[in-house]
Scaffold this motif. Structure first.
Motif, short mmCIF file in Angstrom:
data_model
loop_
_atom_site.label_atom_id
_atom_site.label_comp_id
_atom_site.label_asym_id
_atom_site.label_seq_id
_atom_site.Cartn_x
_atom_site.Cartn_y
_atom_site.Cartn_z
N ARG A 42 5.86 2.92 -25.23
CA ARG A 42 4.96 2.33 -24.40
C ARG A 42 5.19 2.47 -22.80
N PRO A 44 4.81 5.16 -20.67
CA PRO A 44 3.89 5.77 -19.92
C PRO A 44 2.76 4.88 -19.45
N ASP A 45 2.34 3.99 -20.72
CA ASP A 45 1.23 3.00 -20.36
C ASP A 45 1.87 1.95 -19.34
N HIS A 48 1.60 3.45 -16.15
CA HIS A 48 0.14 3.64 -15.77
C HIS A 48 -0.15 4.99 -15.62
N GLN A 49 0.52 5.90 -16.19
CA GLN A 49 0.48 7.48 -16.55
C GLN A 49 -0.41 7.84 -17.30
N HIS A 50 -1.46 8.78 -16.88
CA HIS A 50 -2.40 9.31 -17.78
C HIS A 50 -2.36 10.85 -17.97
N ASP A 54 2.73 13.78 -16.59
CA ASP A 54 3.59 12.34 -16.31
C ASP A 54 3.83 11.58 -17.27
N ARG A 55 3.28 11.62 -18.34
CA ARG A 55 3.72 10.83 -19.49
C ARG A 55 5.08 11.26 -19.99
N HIS A 56 4.96 12.69 -19.98
CA HIS A 56 6.14 13.13 -20.64
C HIS A 56 7.69 12.76 -19.64
N ALA A 58 7.93 10.22 -18.09
CA ALA A 58 8.12 8.87 -18.11
C ALA A 58 9.06 8.39 -19.04
N ARG A 59 8.79 9.49 -20.39
CA ARG A 59 9.52 9.27 -21.67
C ARG A 59 10.94 9.89 -21.42
#
Length: 237
Positions: A42, A44-45, A48-50, A54-56, A58-59
Motif C-alpha cells: 500500500r 505507493p498509494d 500518492h504515487q501513480h 515512483d511506485r517502484h 516507494a516499495r
C-alpha cells in the motif's frame, strides 16, 4: 516441606513460562510480517504515487526500512548476547579466584588476589563483592593488632614486622581499587598492618580504629574521611 513444594511449583511453571514467551514471540513476528506486507503493497498509494517508476521507488523505500529494522534487531541481539557472555566469563573468573584464595599454596592465593583485582576493574556489578571478599581474606590472614592493656601473665604473640606477601597483595588491591560508590565502608579495624606498603593508596572512608600501621608507607595515601580512632601511625613514612 513447604520449600520443597514451592520449588516443585516453580519447576512446573518454568516450561509454561517458556512456552508463553515462545508463543508471544511468534505472534509478534507474524504481526510484523503482516504489517510489512501491507506497507509494501500500500505504500505507493499512501504516497500518492501513480508513475510505475515512483511506485517502484516507494516499495524500495519500504524494503530499505525493513532491512534497517532487521539490522537493528540483529545488533541488539548481538549486544545482548555479548553482555550475557561477558557476564558469564566474569562470574567464572570470580568463582575461580575465590577457589584460589582458600588454597594452602601462597602462589595460588596471590593469583586469586590479582584475579579479583582485575574482576573489580572490569565489572562494576562485582566491585562490592570483590571488596568484601578481600576484606574477609585480610581478617582471616592478618594478625590482630596488639593492644597495650597492661601486664599479662602469658607470652605475647609474635607479630611480623611486615605483612605477609598475600596480605600485602590484598592491601594493594584494595588500596588501588576503582573509585566507585560502595554499599558500605571498608573495615580494617584492629588489624596488625605494621610496615605495610600503602603509598598512593585510596583509604578514604576506611574504618581503621585500633589498627597498627607503625612504619607503614603512607606517602600520598588518601586518608580523607578515614576513621583513625586509636590507630597507631607512629614512625610512618
Amino acid at each position: 516441606m513447604t520449600r520443597l513444594r514451592r520449588w516443585g511449583q516453580y519447576e512446573l511453571a518454568r516450561p509454561a513460562v517458556r512456552g508463553m514467551g515462545t508463543v508471544l514471540a511468534a505472534v509478534g513476528l507474524a504481526v510484523l510480517a503482516v504489517v510489512y506486507a501491507i506497507a509494501l503493497w500500500r505504500m505507493p498509494d499512501w504516497m500518492h504515487q501513480h508513475d510505475p517508476k515512483d511506485r517502484h521507488n516507494a516499495r524500495l523505500l519500504v524494503v530499505s526500512a525493513g532491512g534497517a529494522v532487521v539490522v537493528a534487531v540483529s545488533l541488539l541481539y548481538t549486544a545482548r548476547s555479548y553482555r550475557l557472555s561477558h557476564r558469564g566469563q566474569v562470574t567464572d573468573r570470580f568463582t575461580k579466584a575465590l577457589e584460589r584464595l582458600s588454597s594452602s599454596d601462597i602462589d595460588a592465593r596471590l593469583g586469586g588476589i590479582h584475579a579479583l583485582a582485575h574482576v573489580a576493574a572490569d565489572s562494576r556489578p562485582h566491585h562490592d563483592d570483590v571488596v568484601e571478599v578481600l576484606e574477609a581474606f585480610l581478617r582471616r590472614r592478618a594478625p590482630k593488632a596488639r593492644r597495650d592493656d597492661g601486664p599479662t601473665s602469658g607470652a605475647r604473640p609474635h607479630l611480623p614486622a611486615r605483612p605477609d606477601s598475600d596480605v600485602q597483595a590484598a592491601l594493594t588491591a584494595l588500596g588501588r581499587r576503582p573509585r566507585r560508590p560502595e554499599r558500605r565502608r571498608l573495615d580494617l579495624s584492629g588489624l596488625h598492618l605494621a610496615g605495610a606498603r600503602l603509598a598512593e593508596s585510596d583509604l578514604g572512608r576506611v574504618n581503621l580504629p585500633d589498627a597498627d600501621l607503625q612504619r607503614a608507607e603512607l606517602w600520598k595515601a588518601n586518608l580523607q574521611g578515614a576513621w583513625l580512632d586509636g590507630t597507631d601511625l607512629r614512625a610512618r613514612i
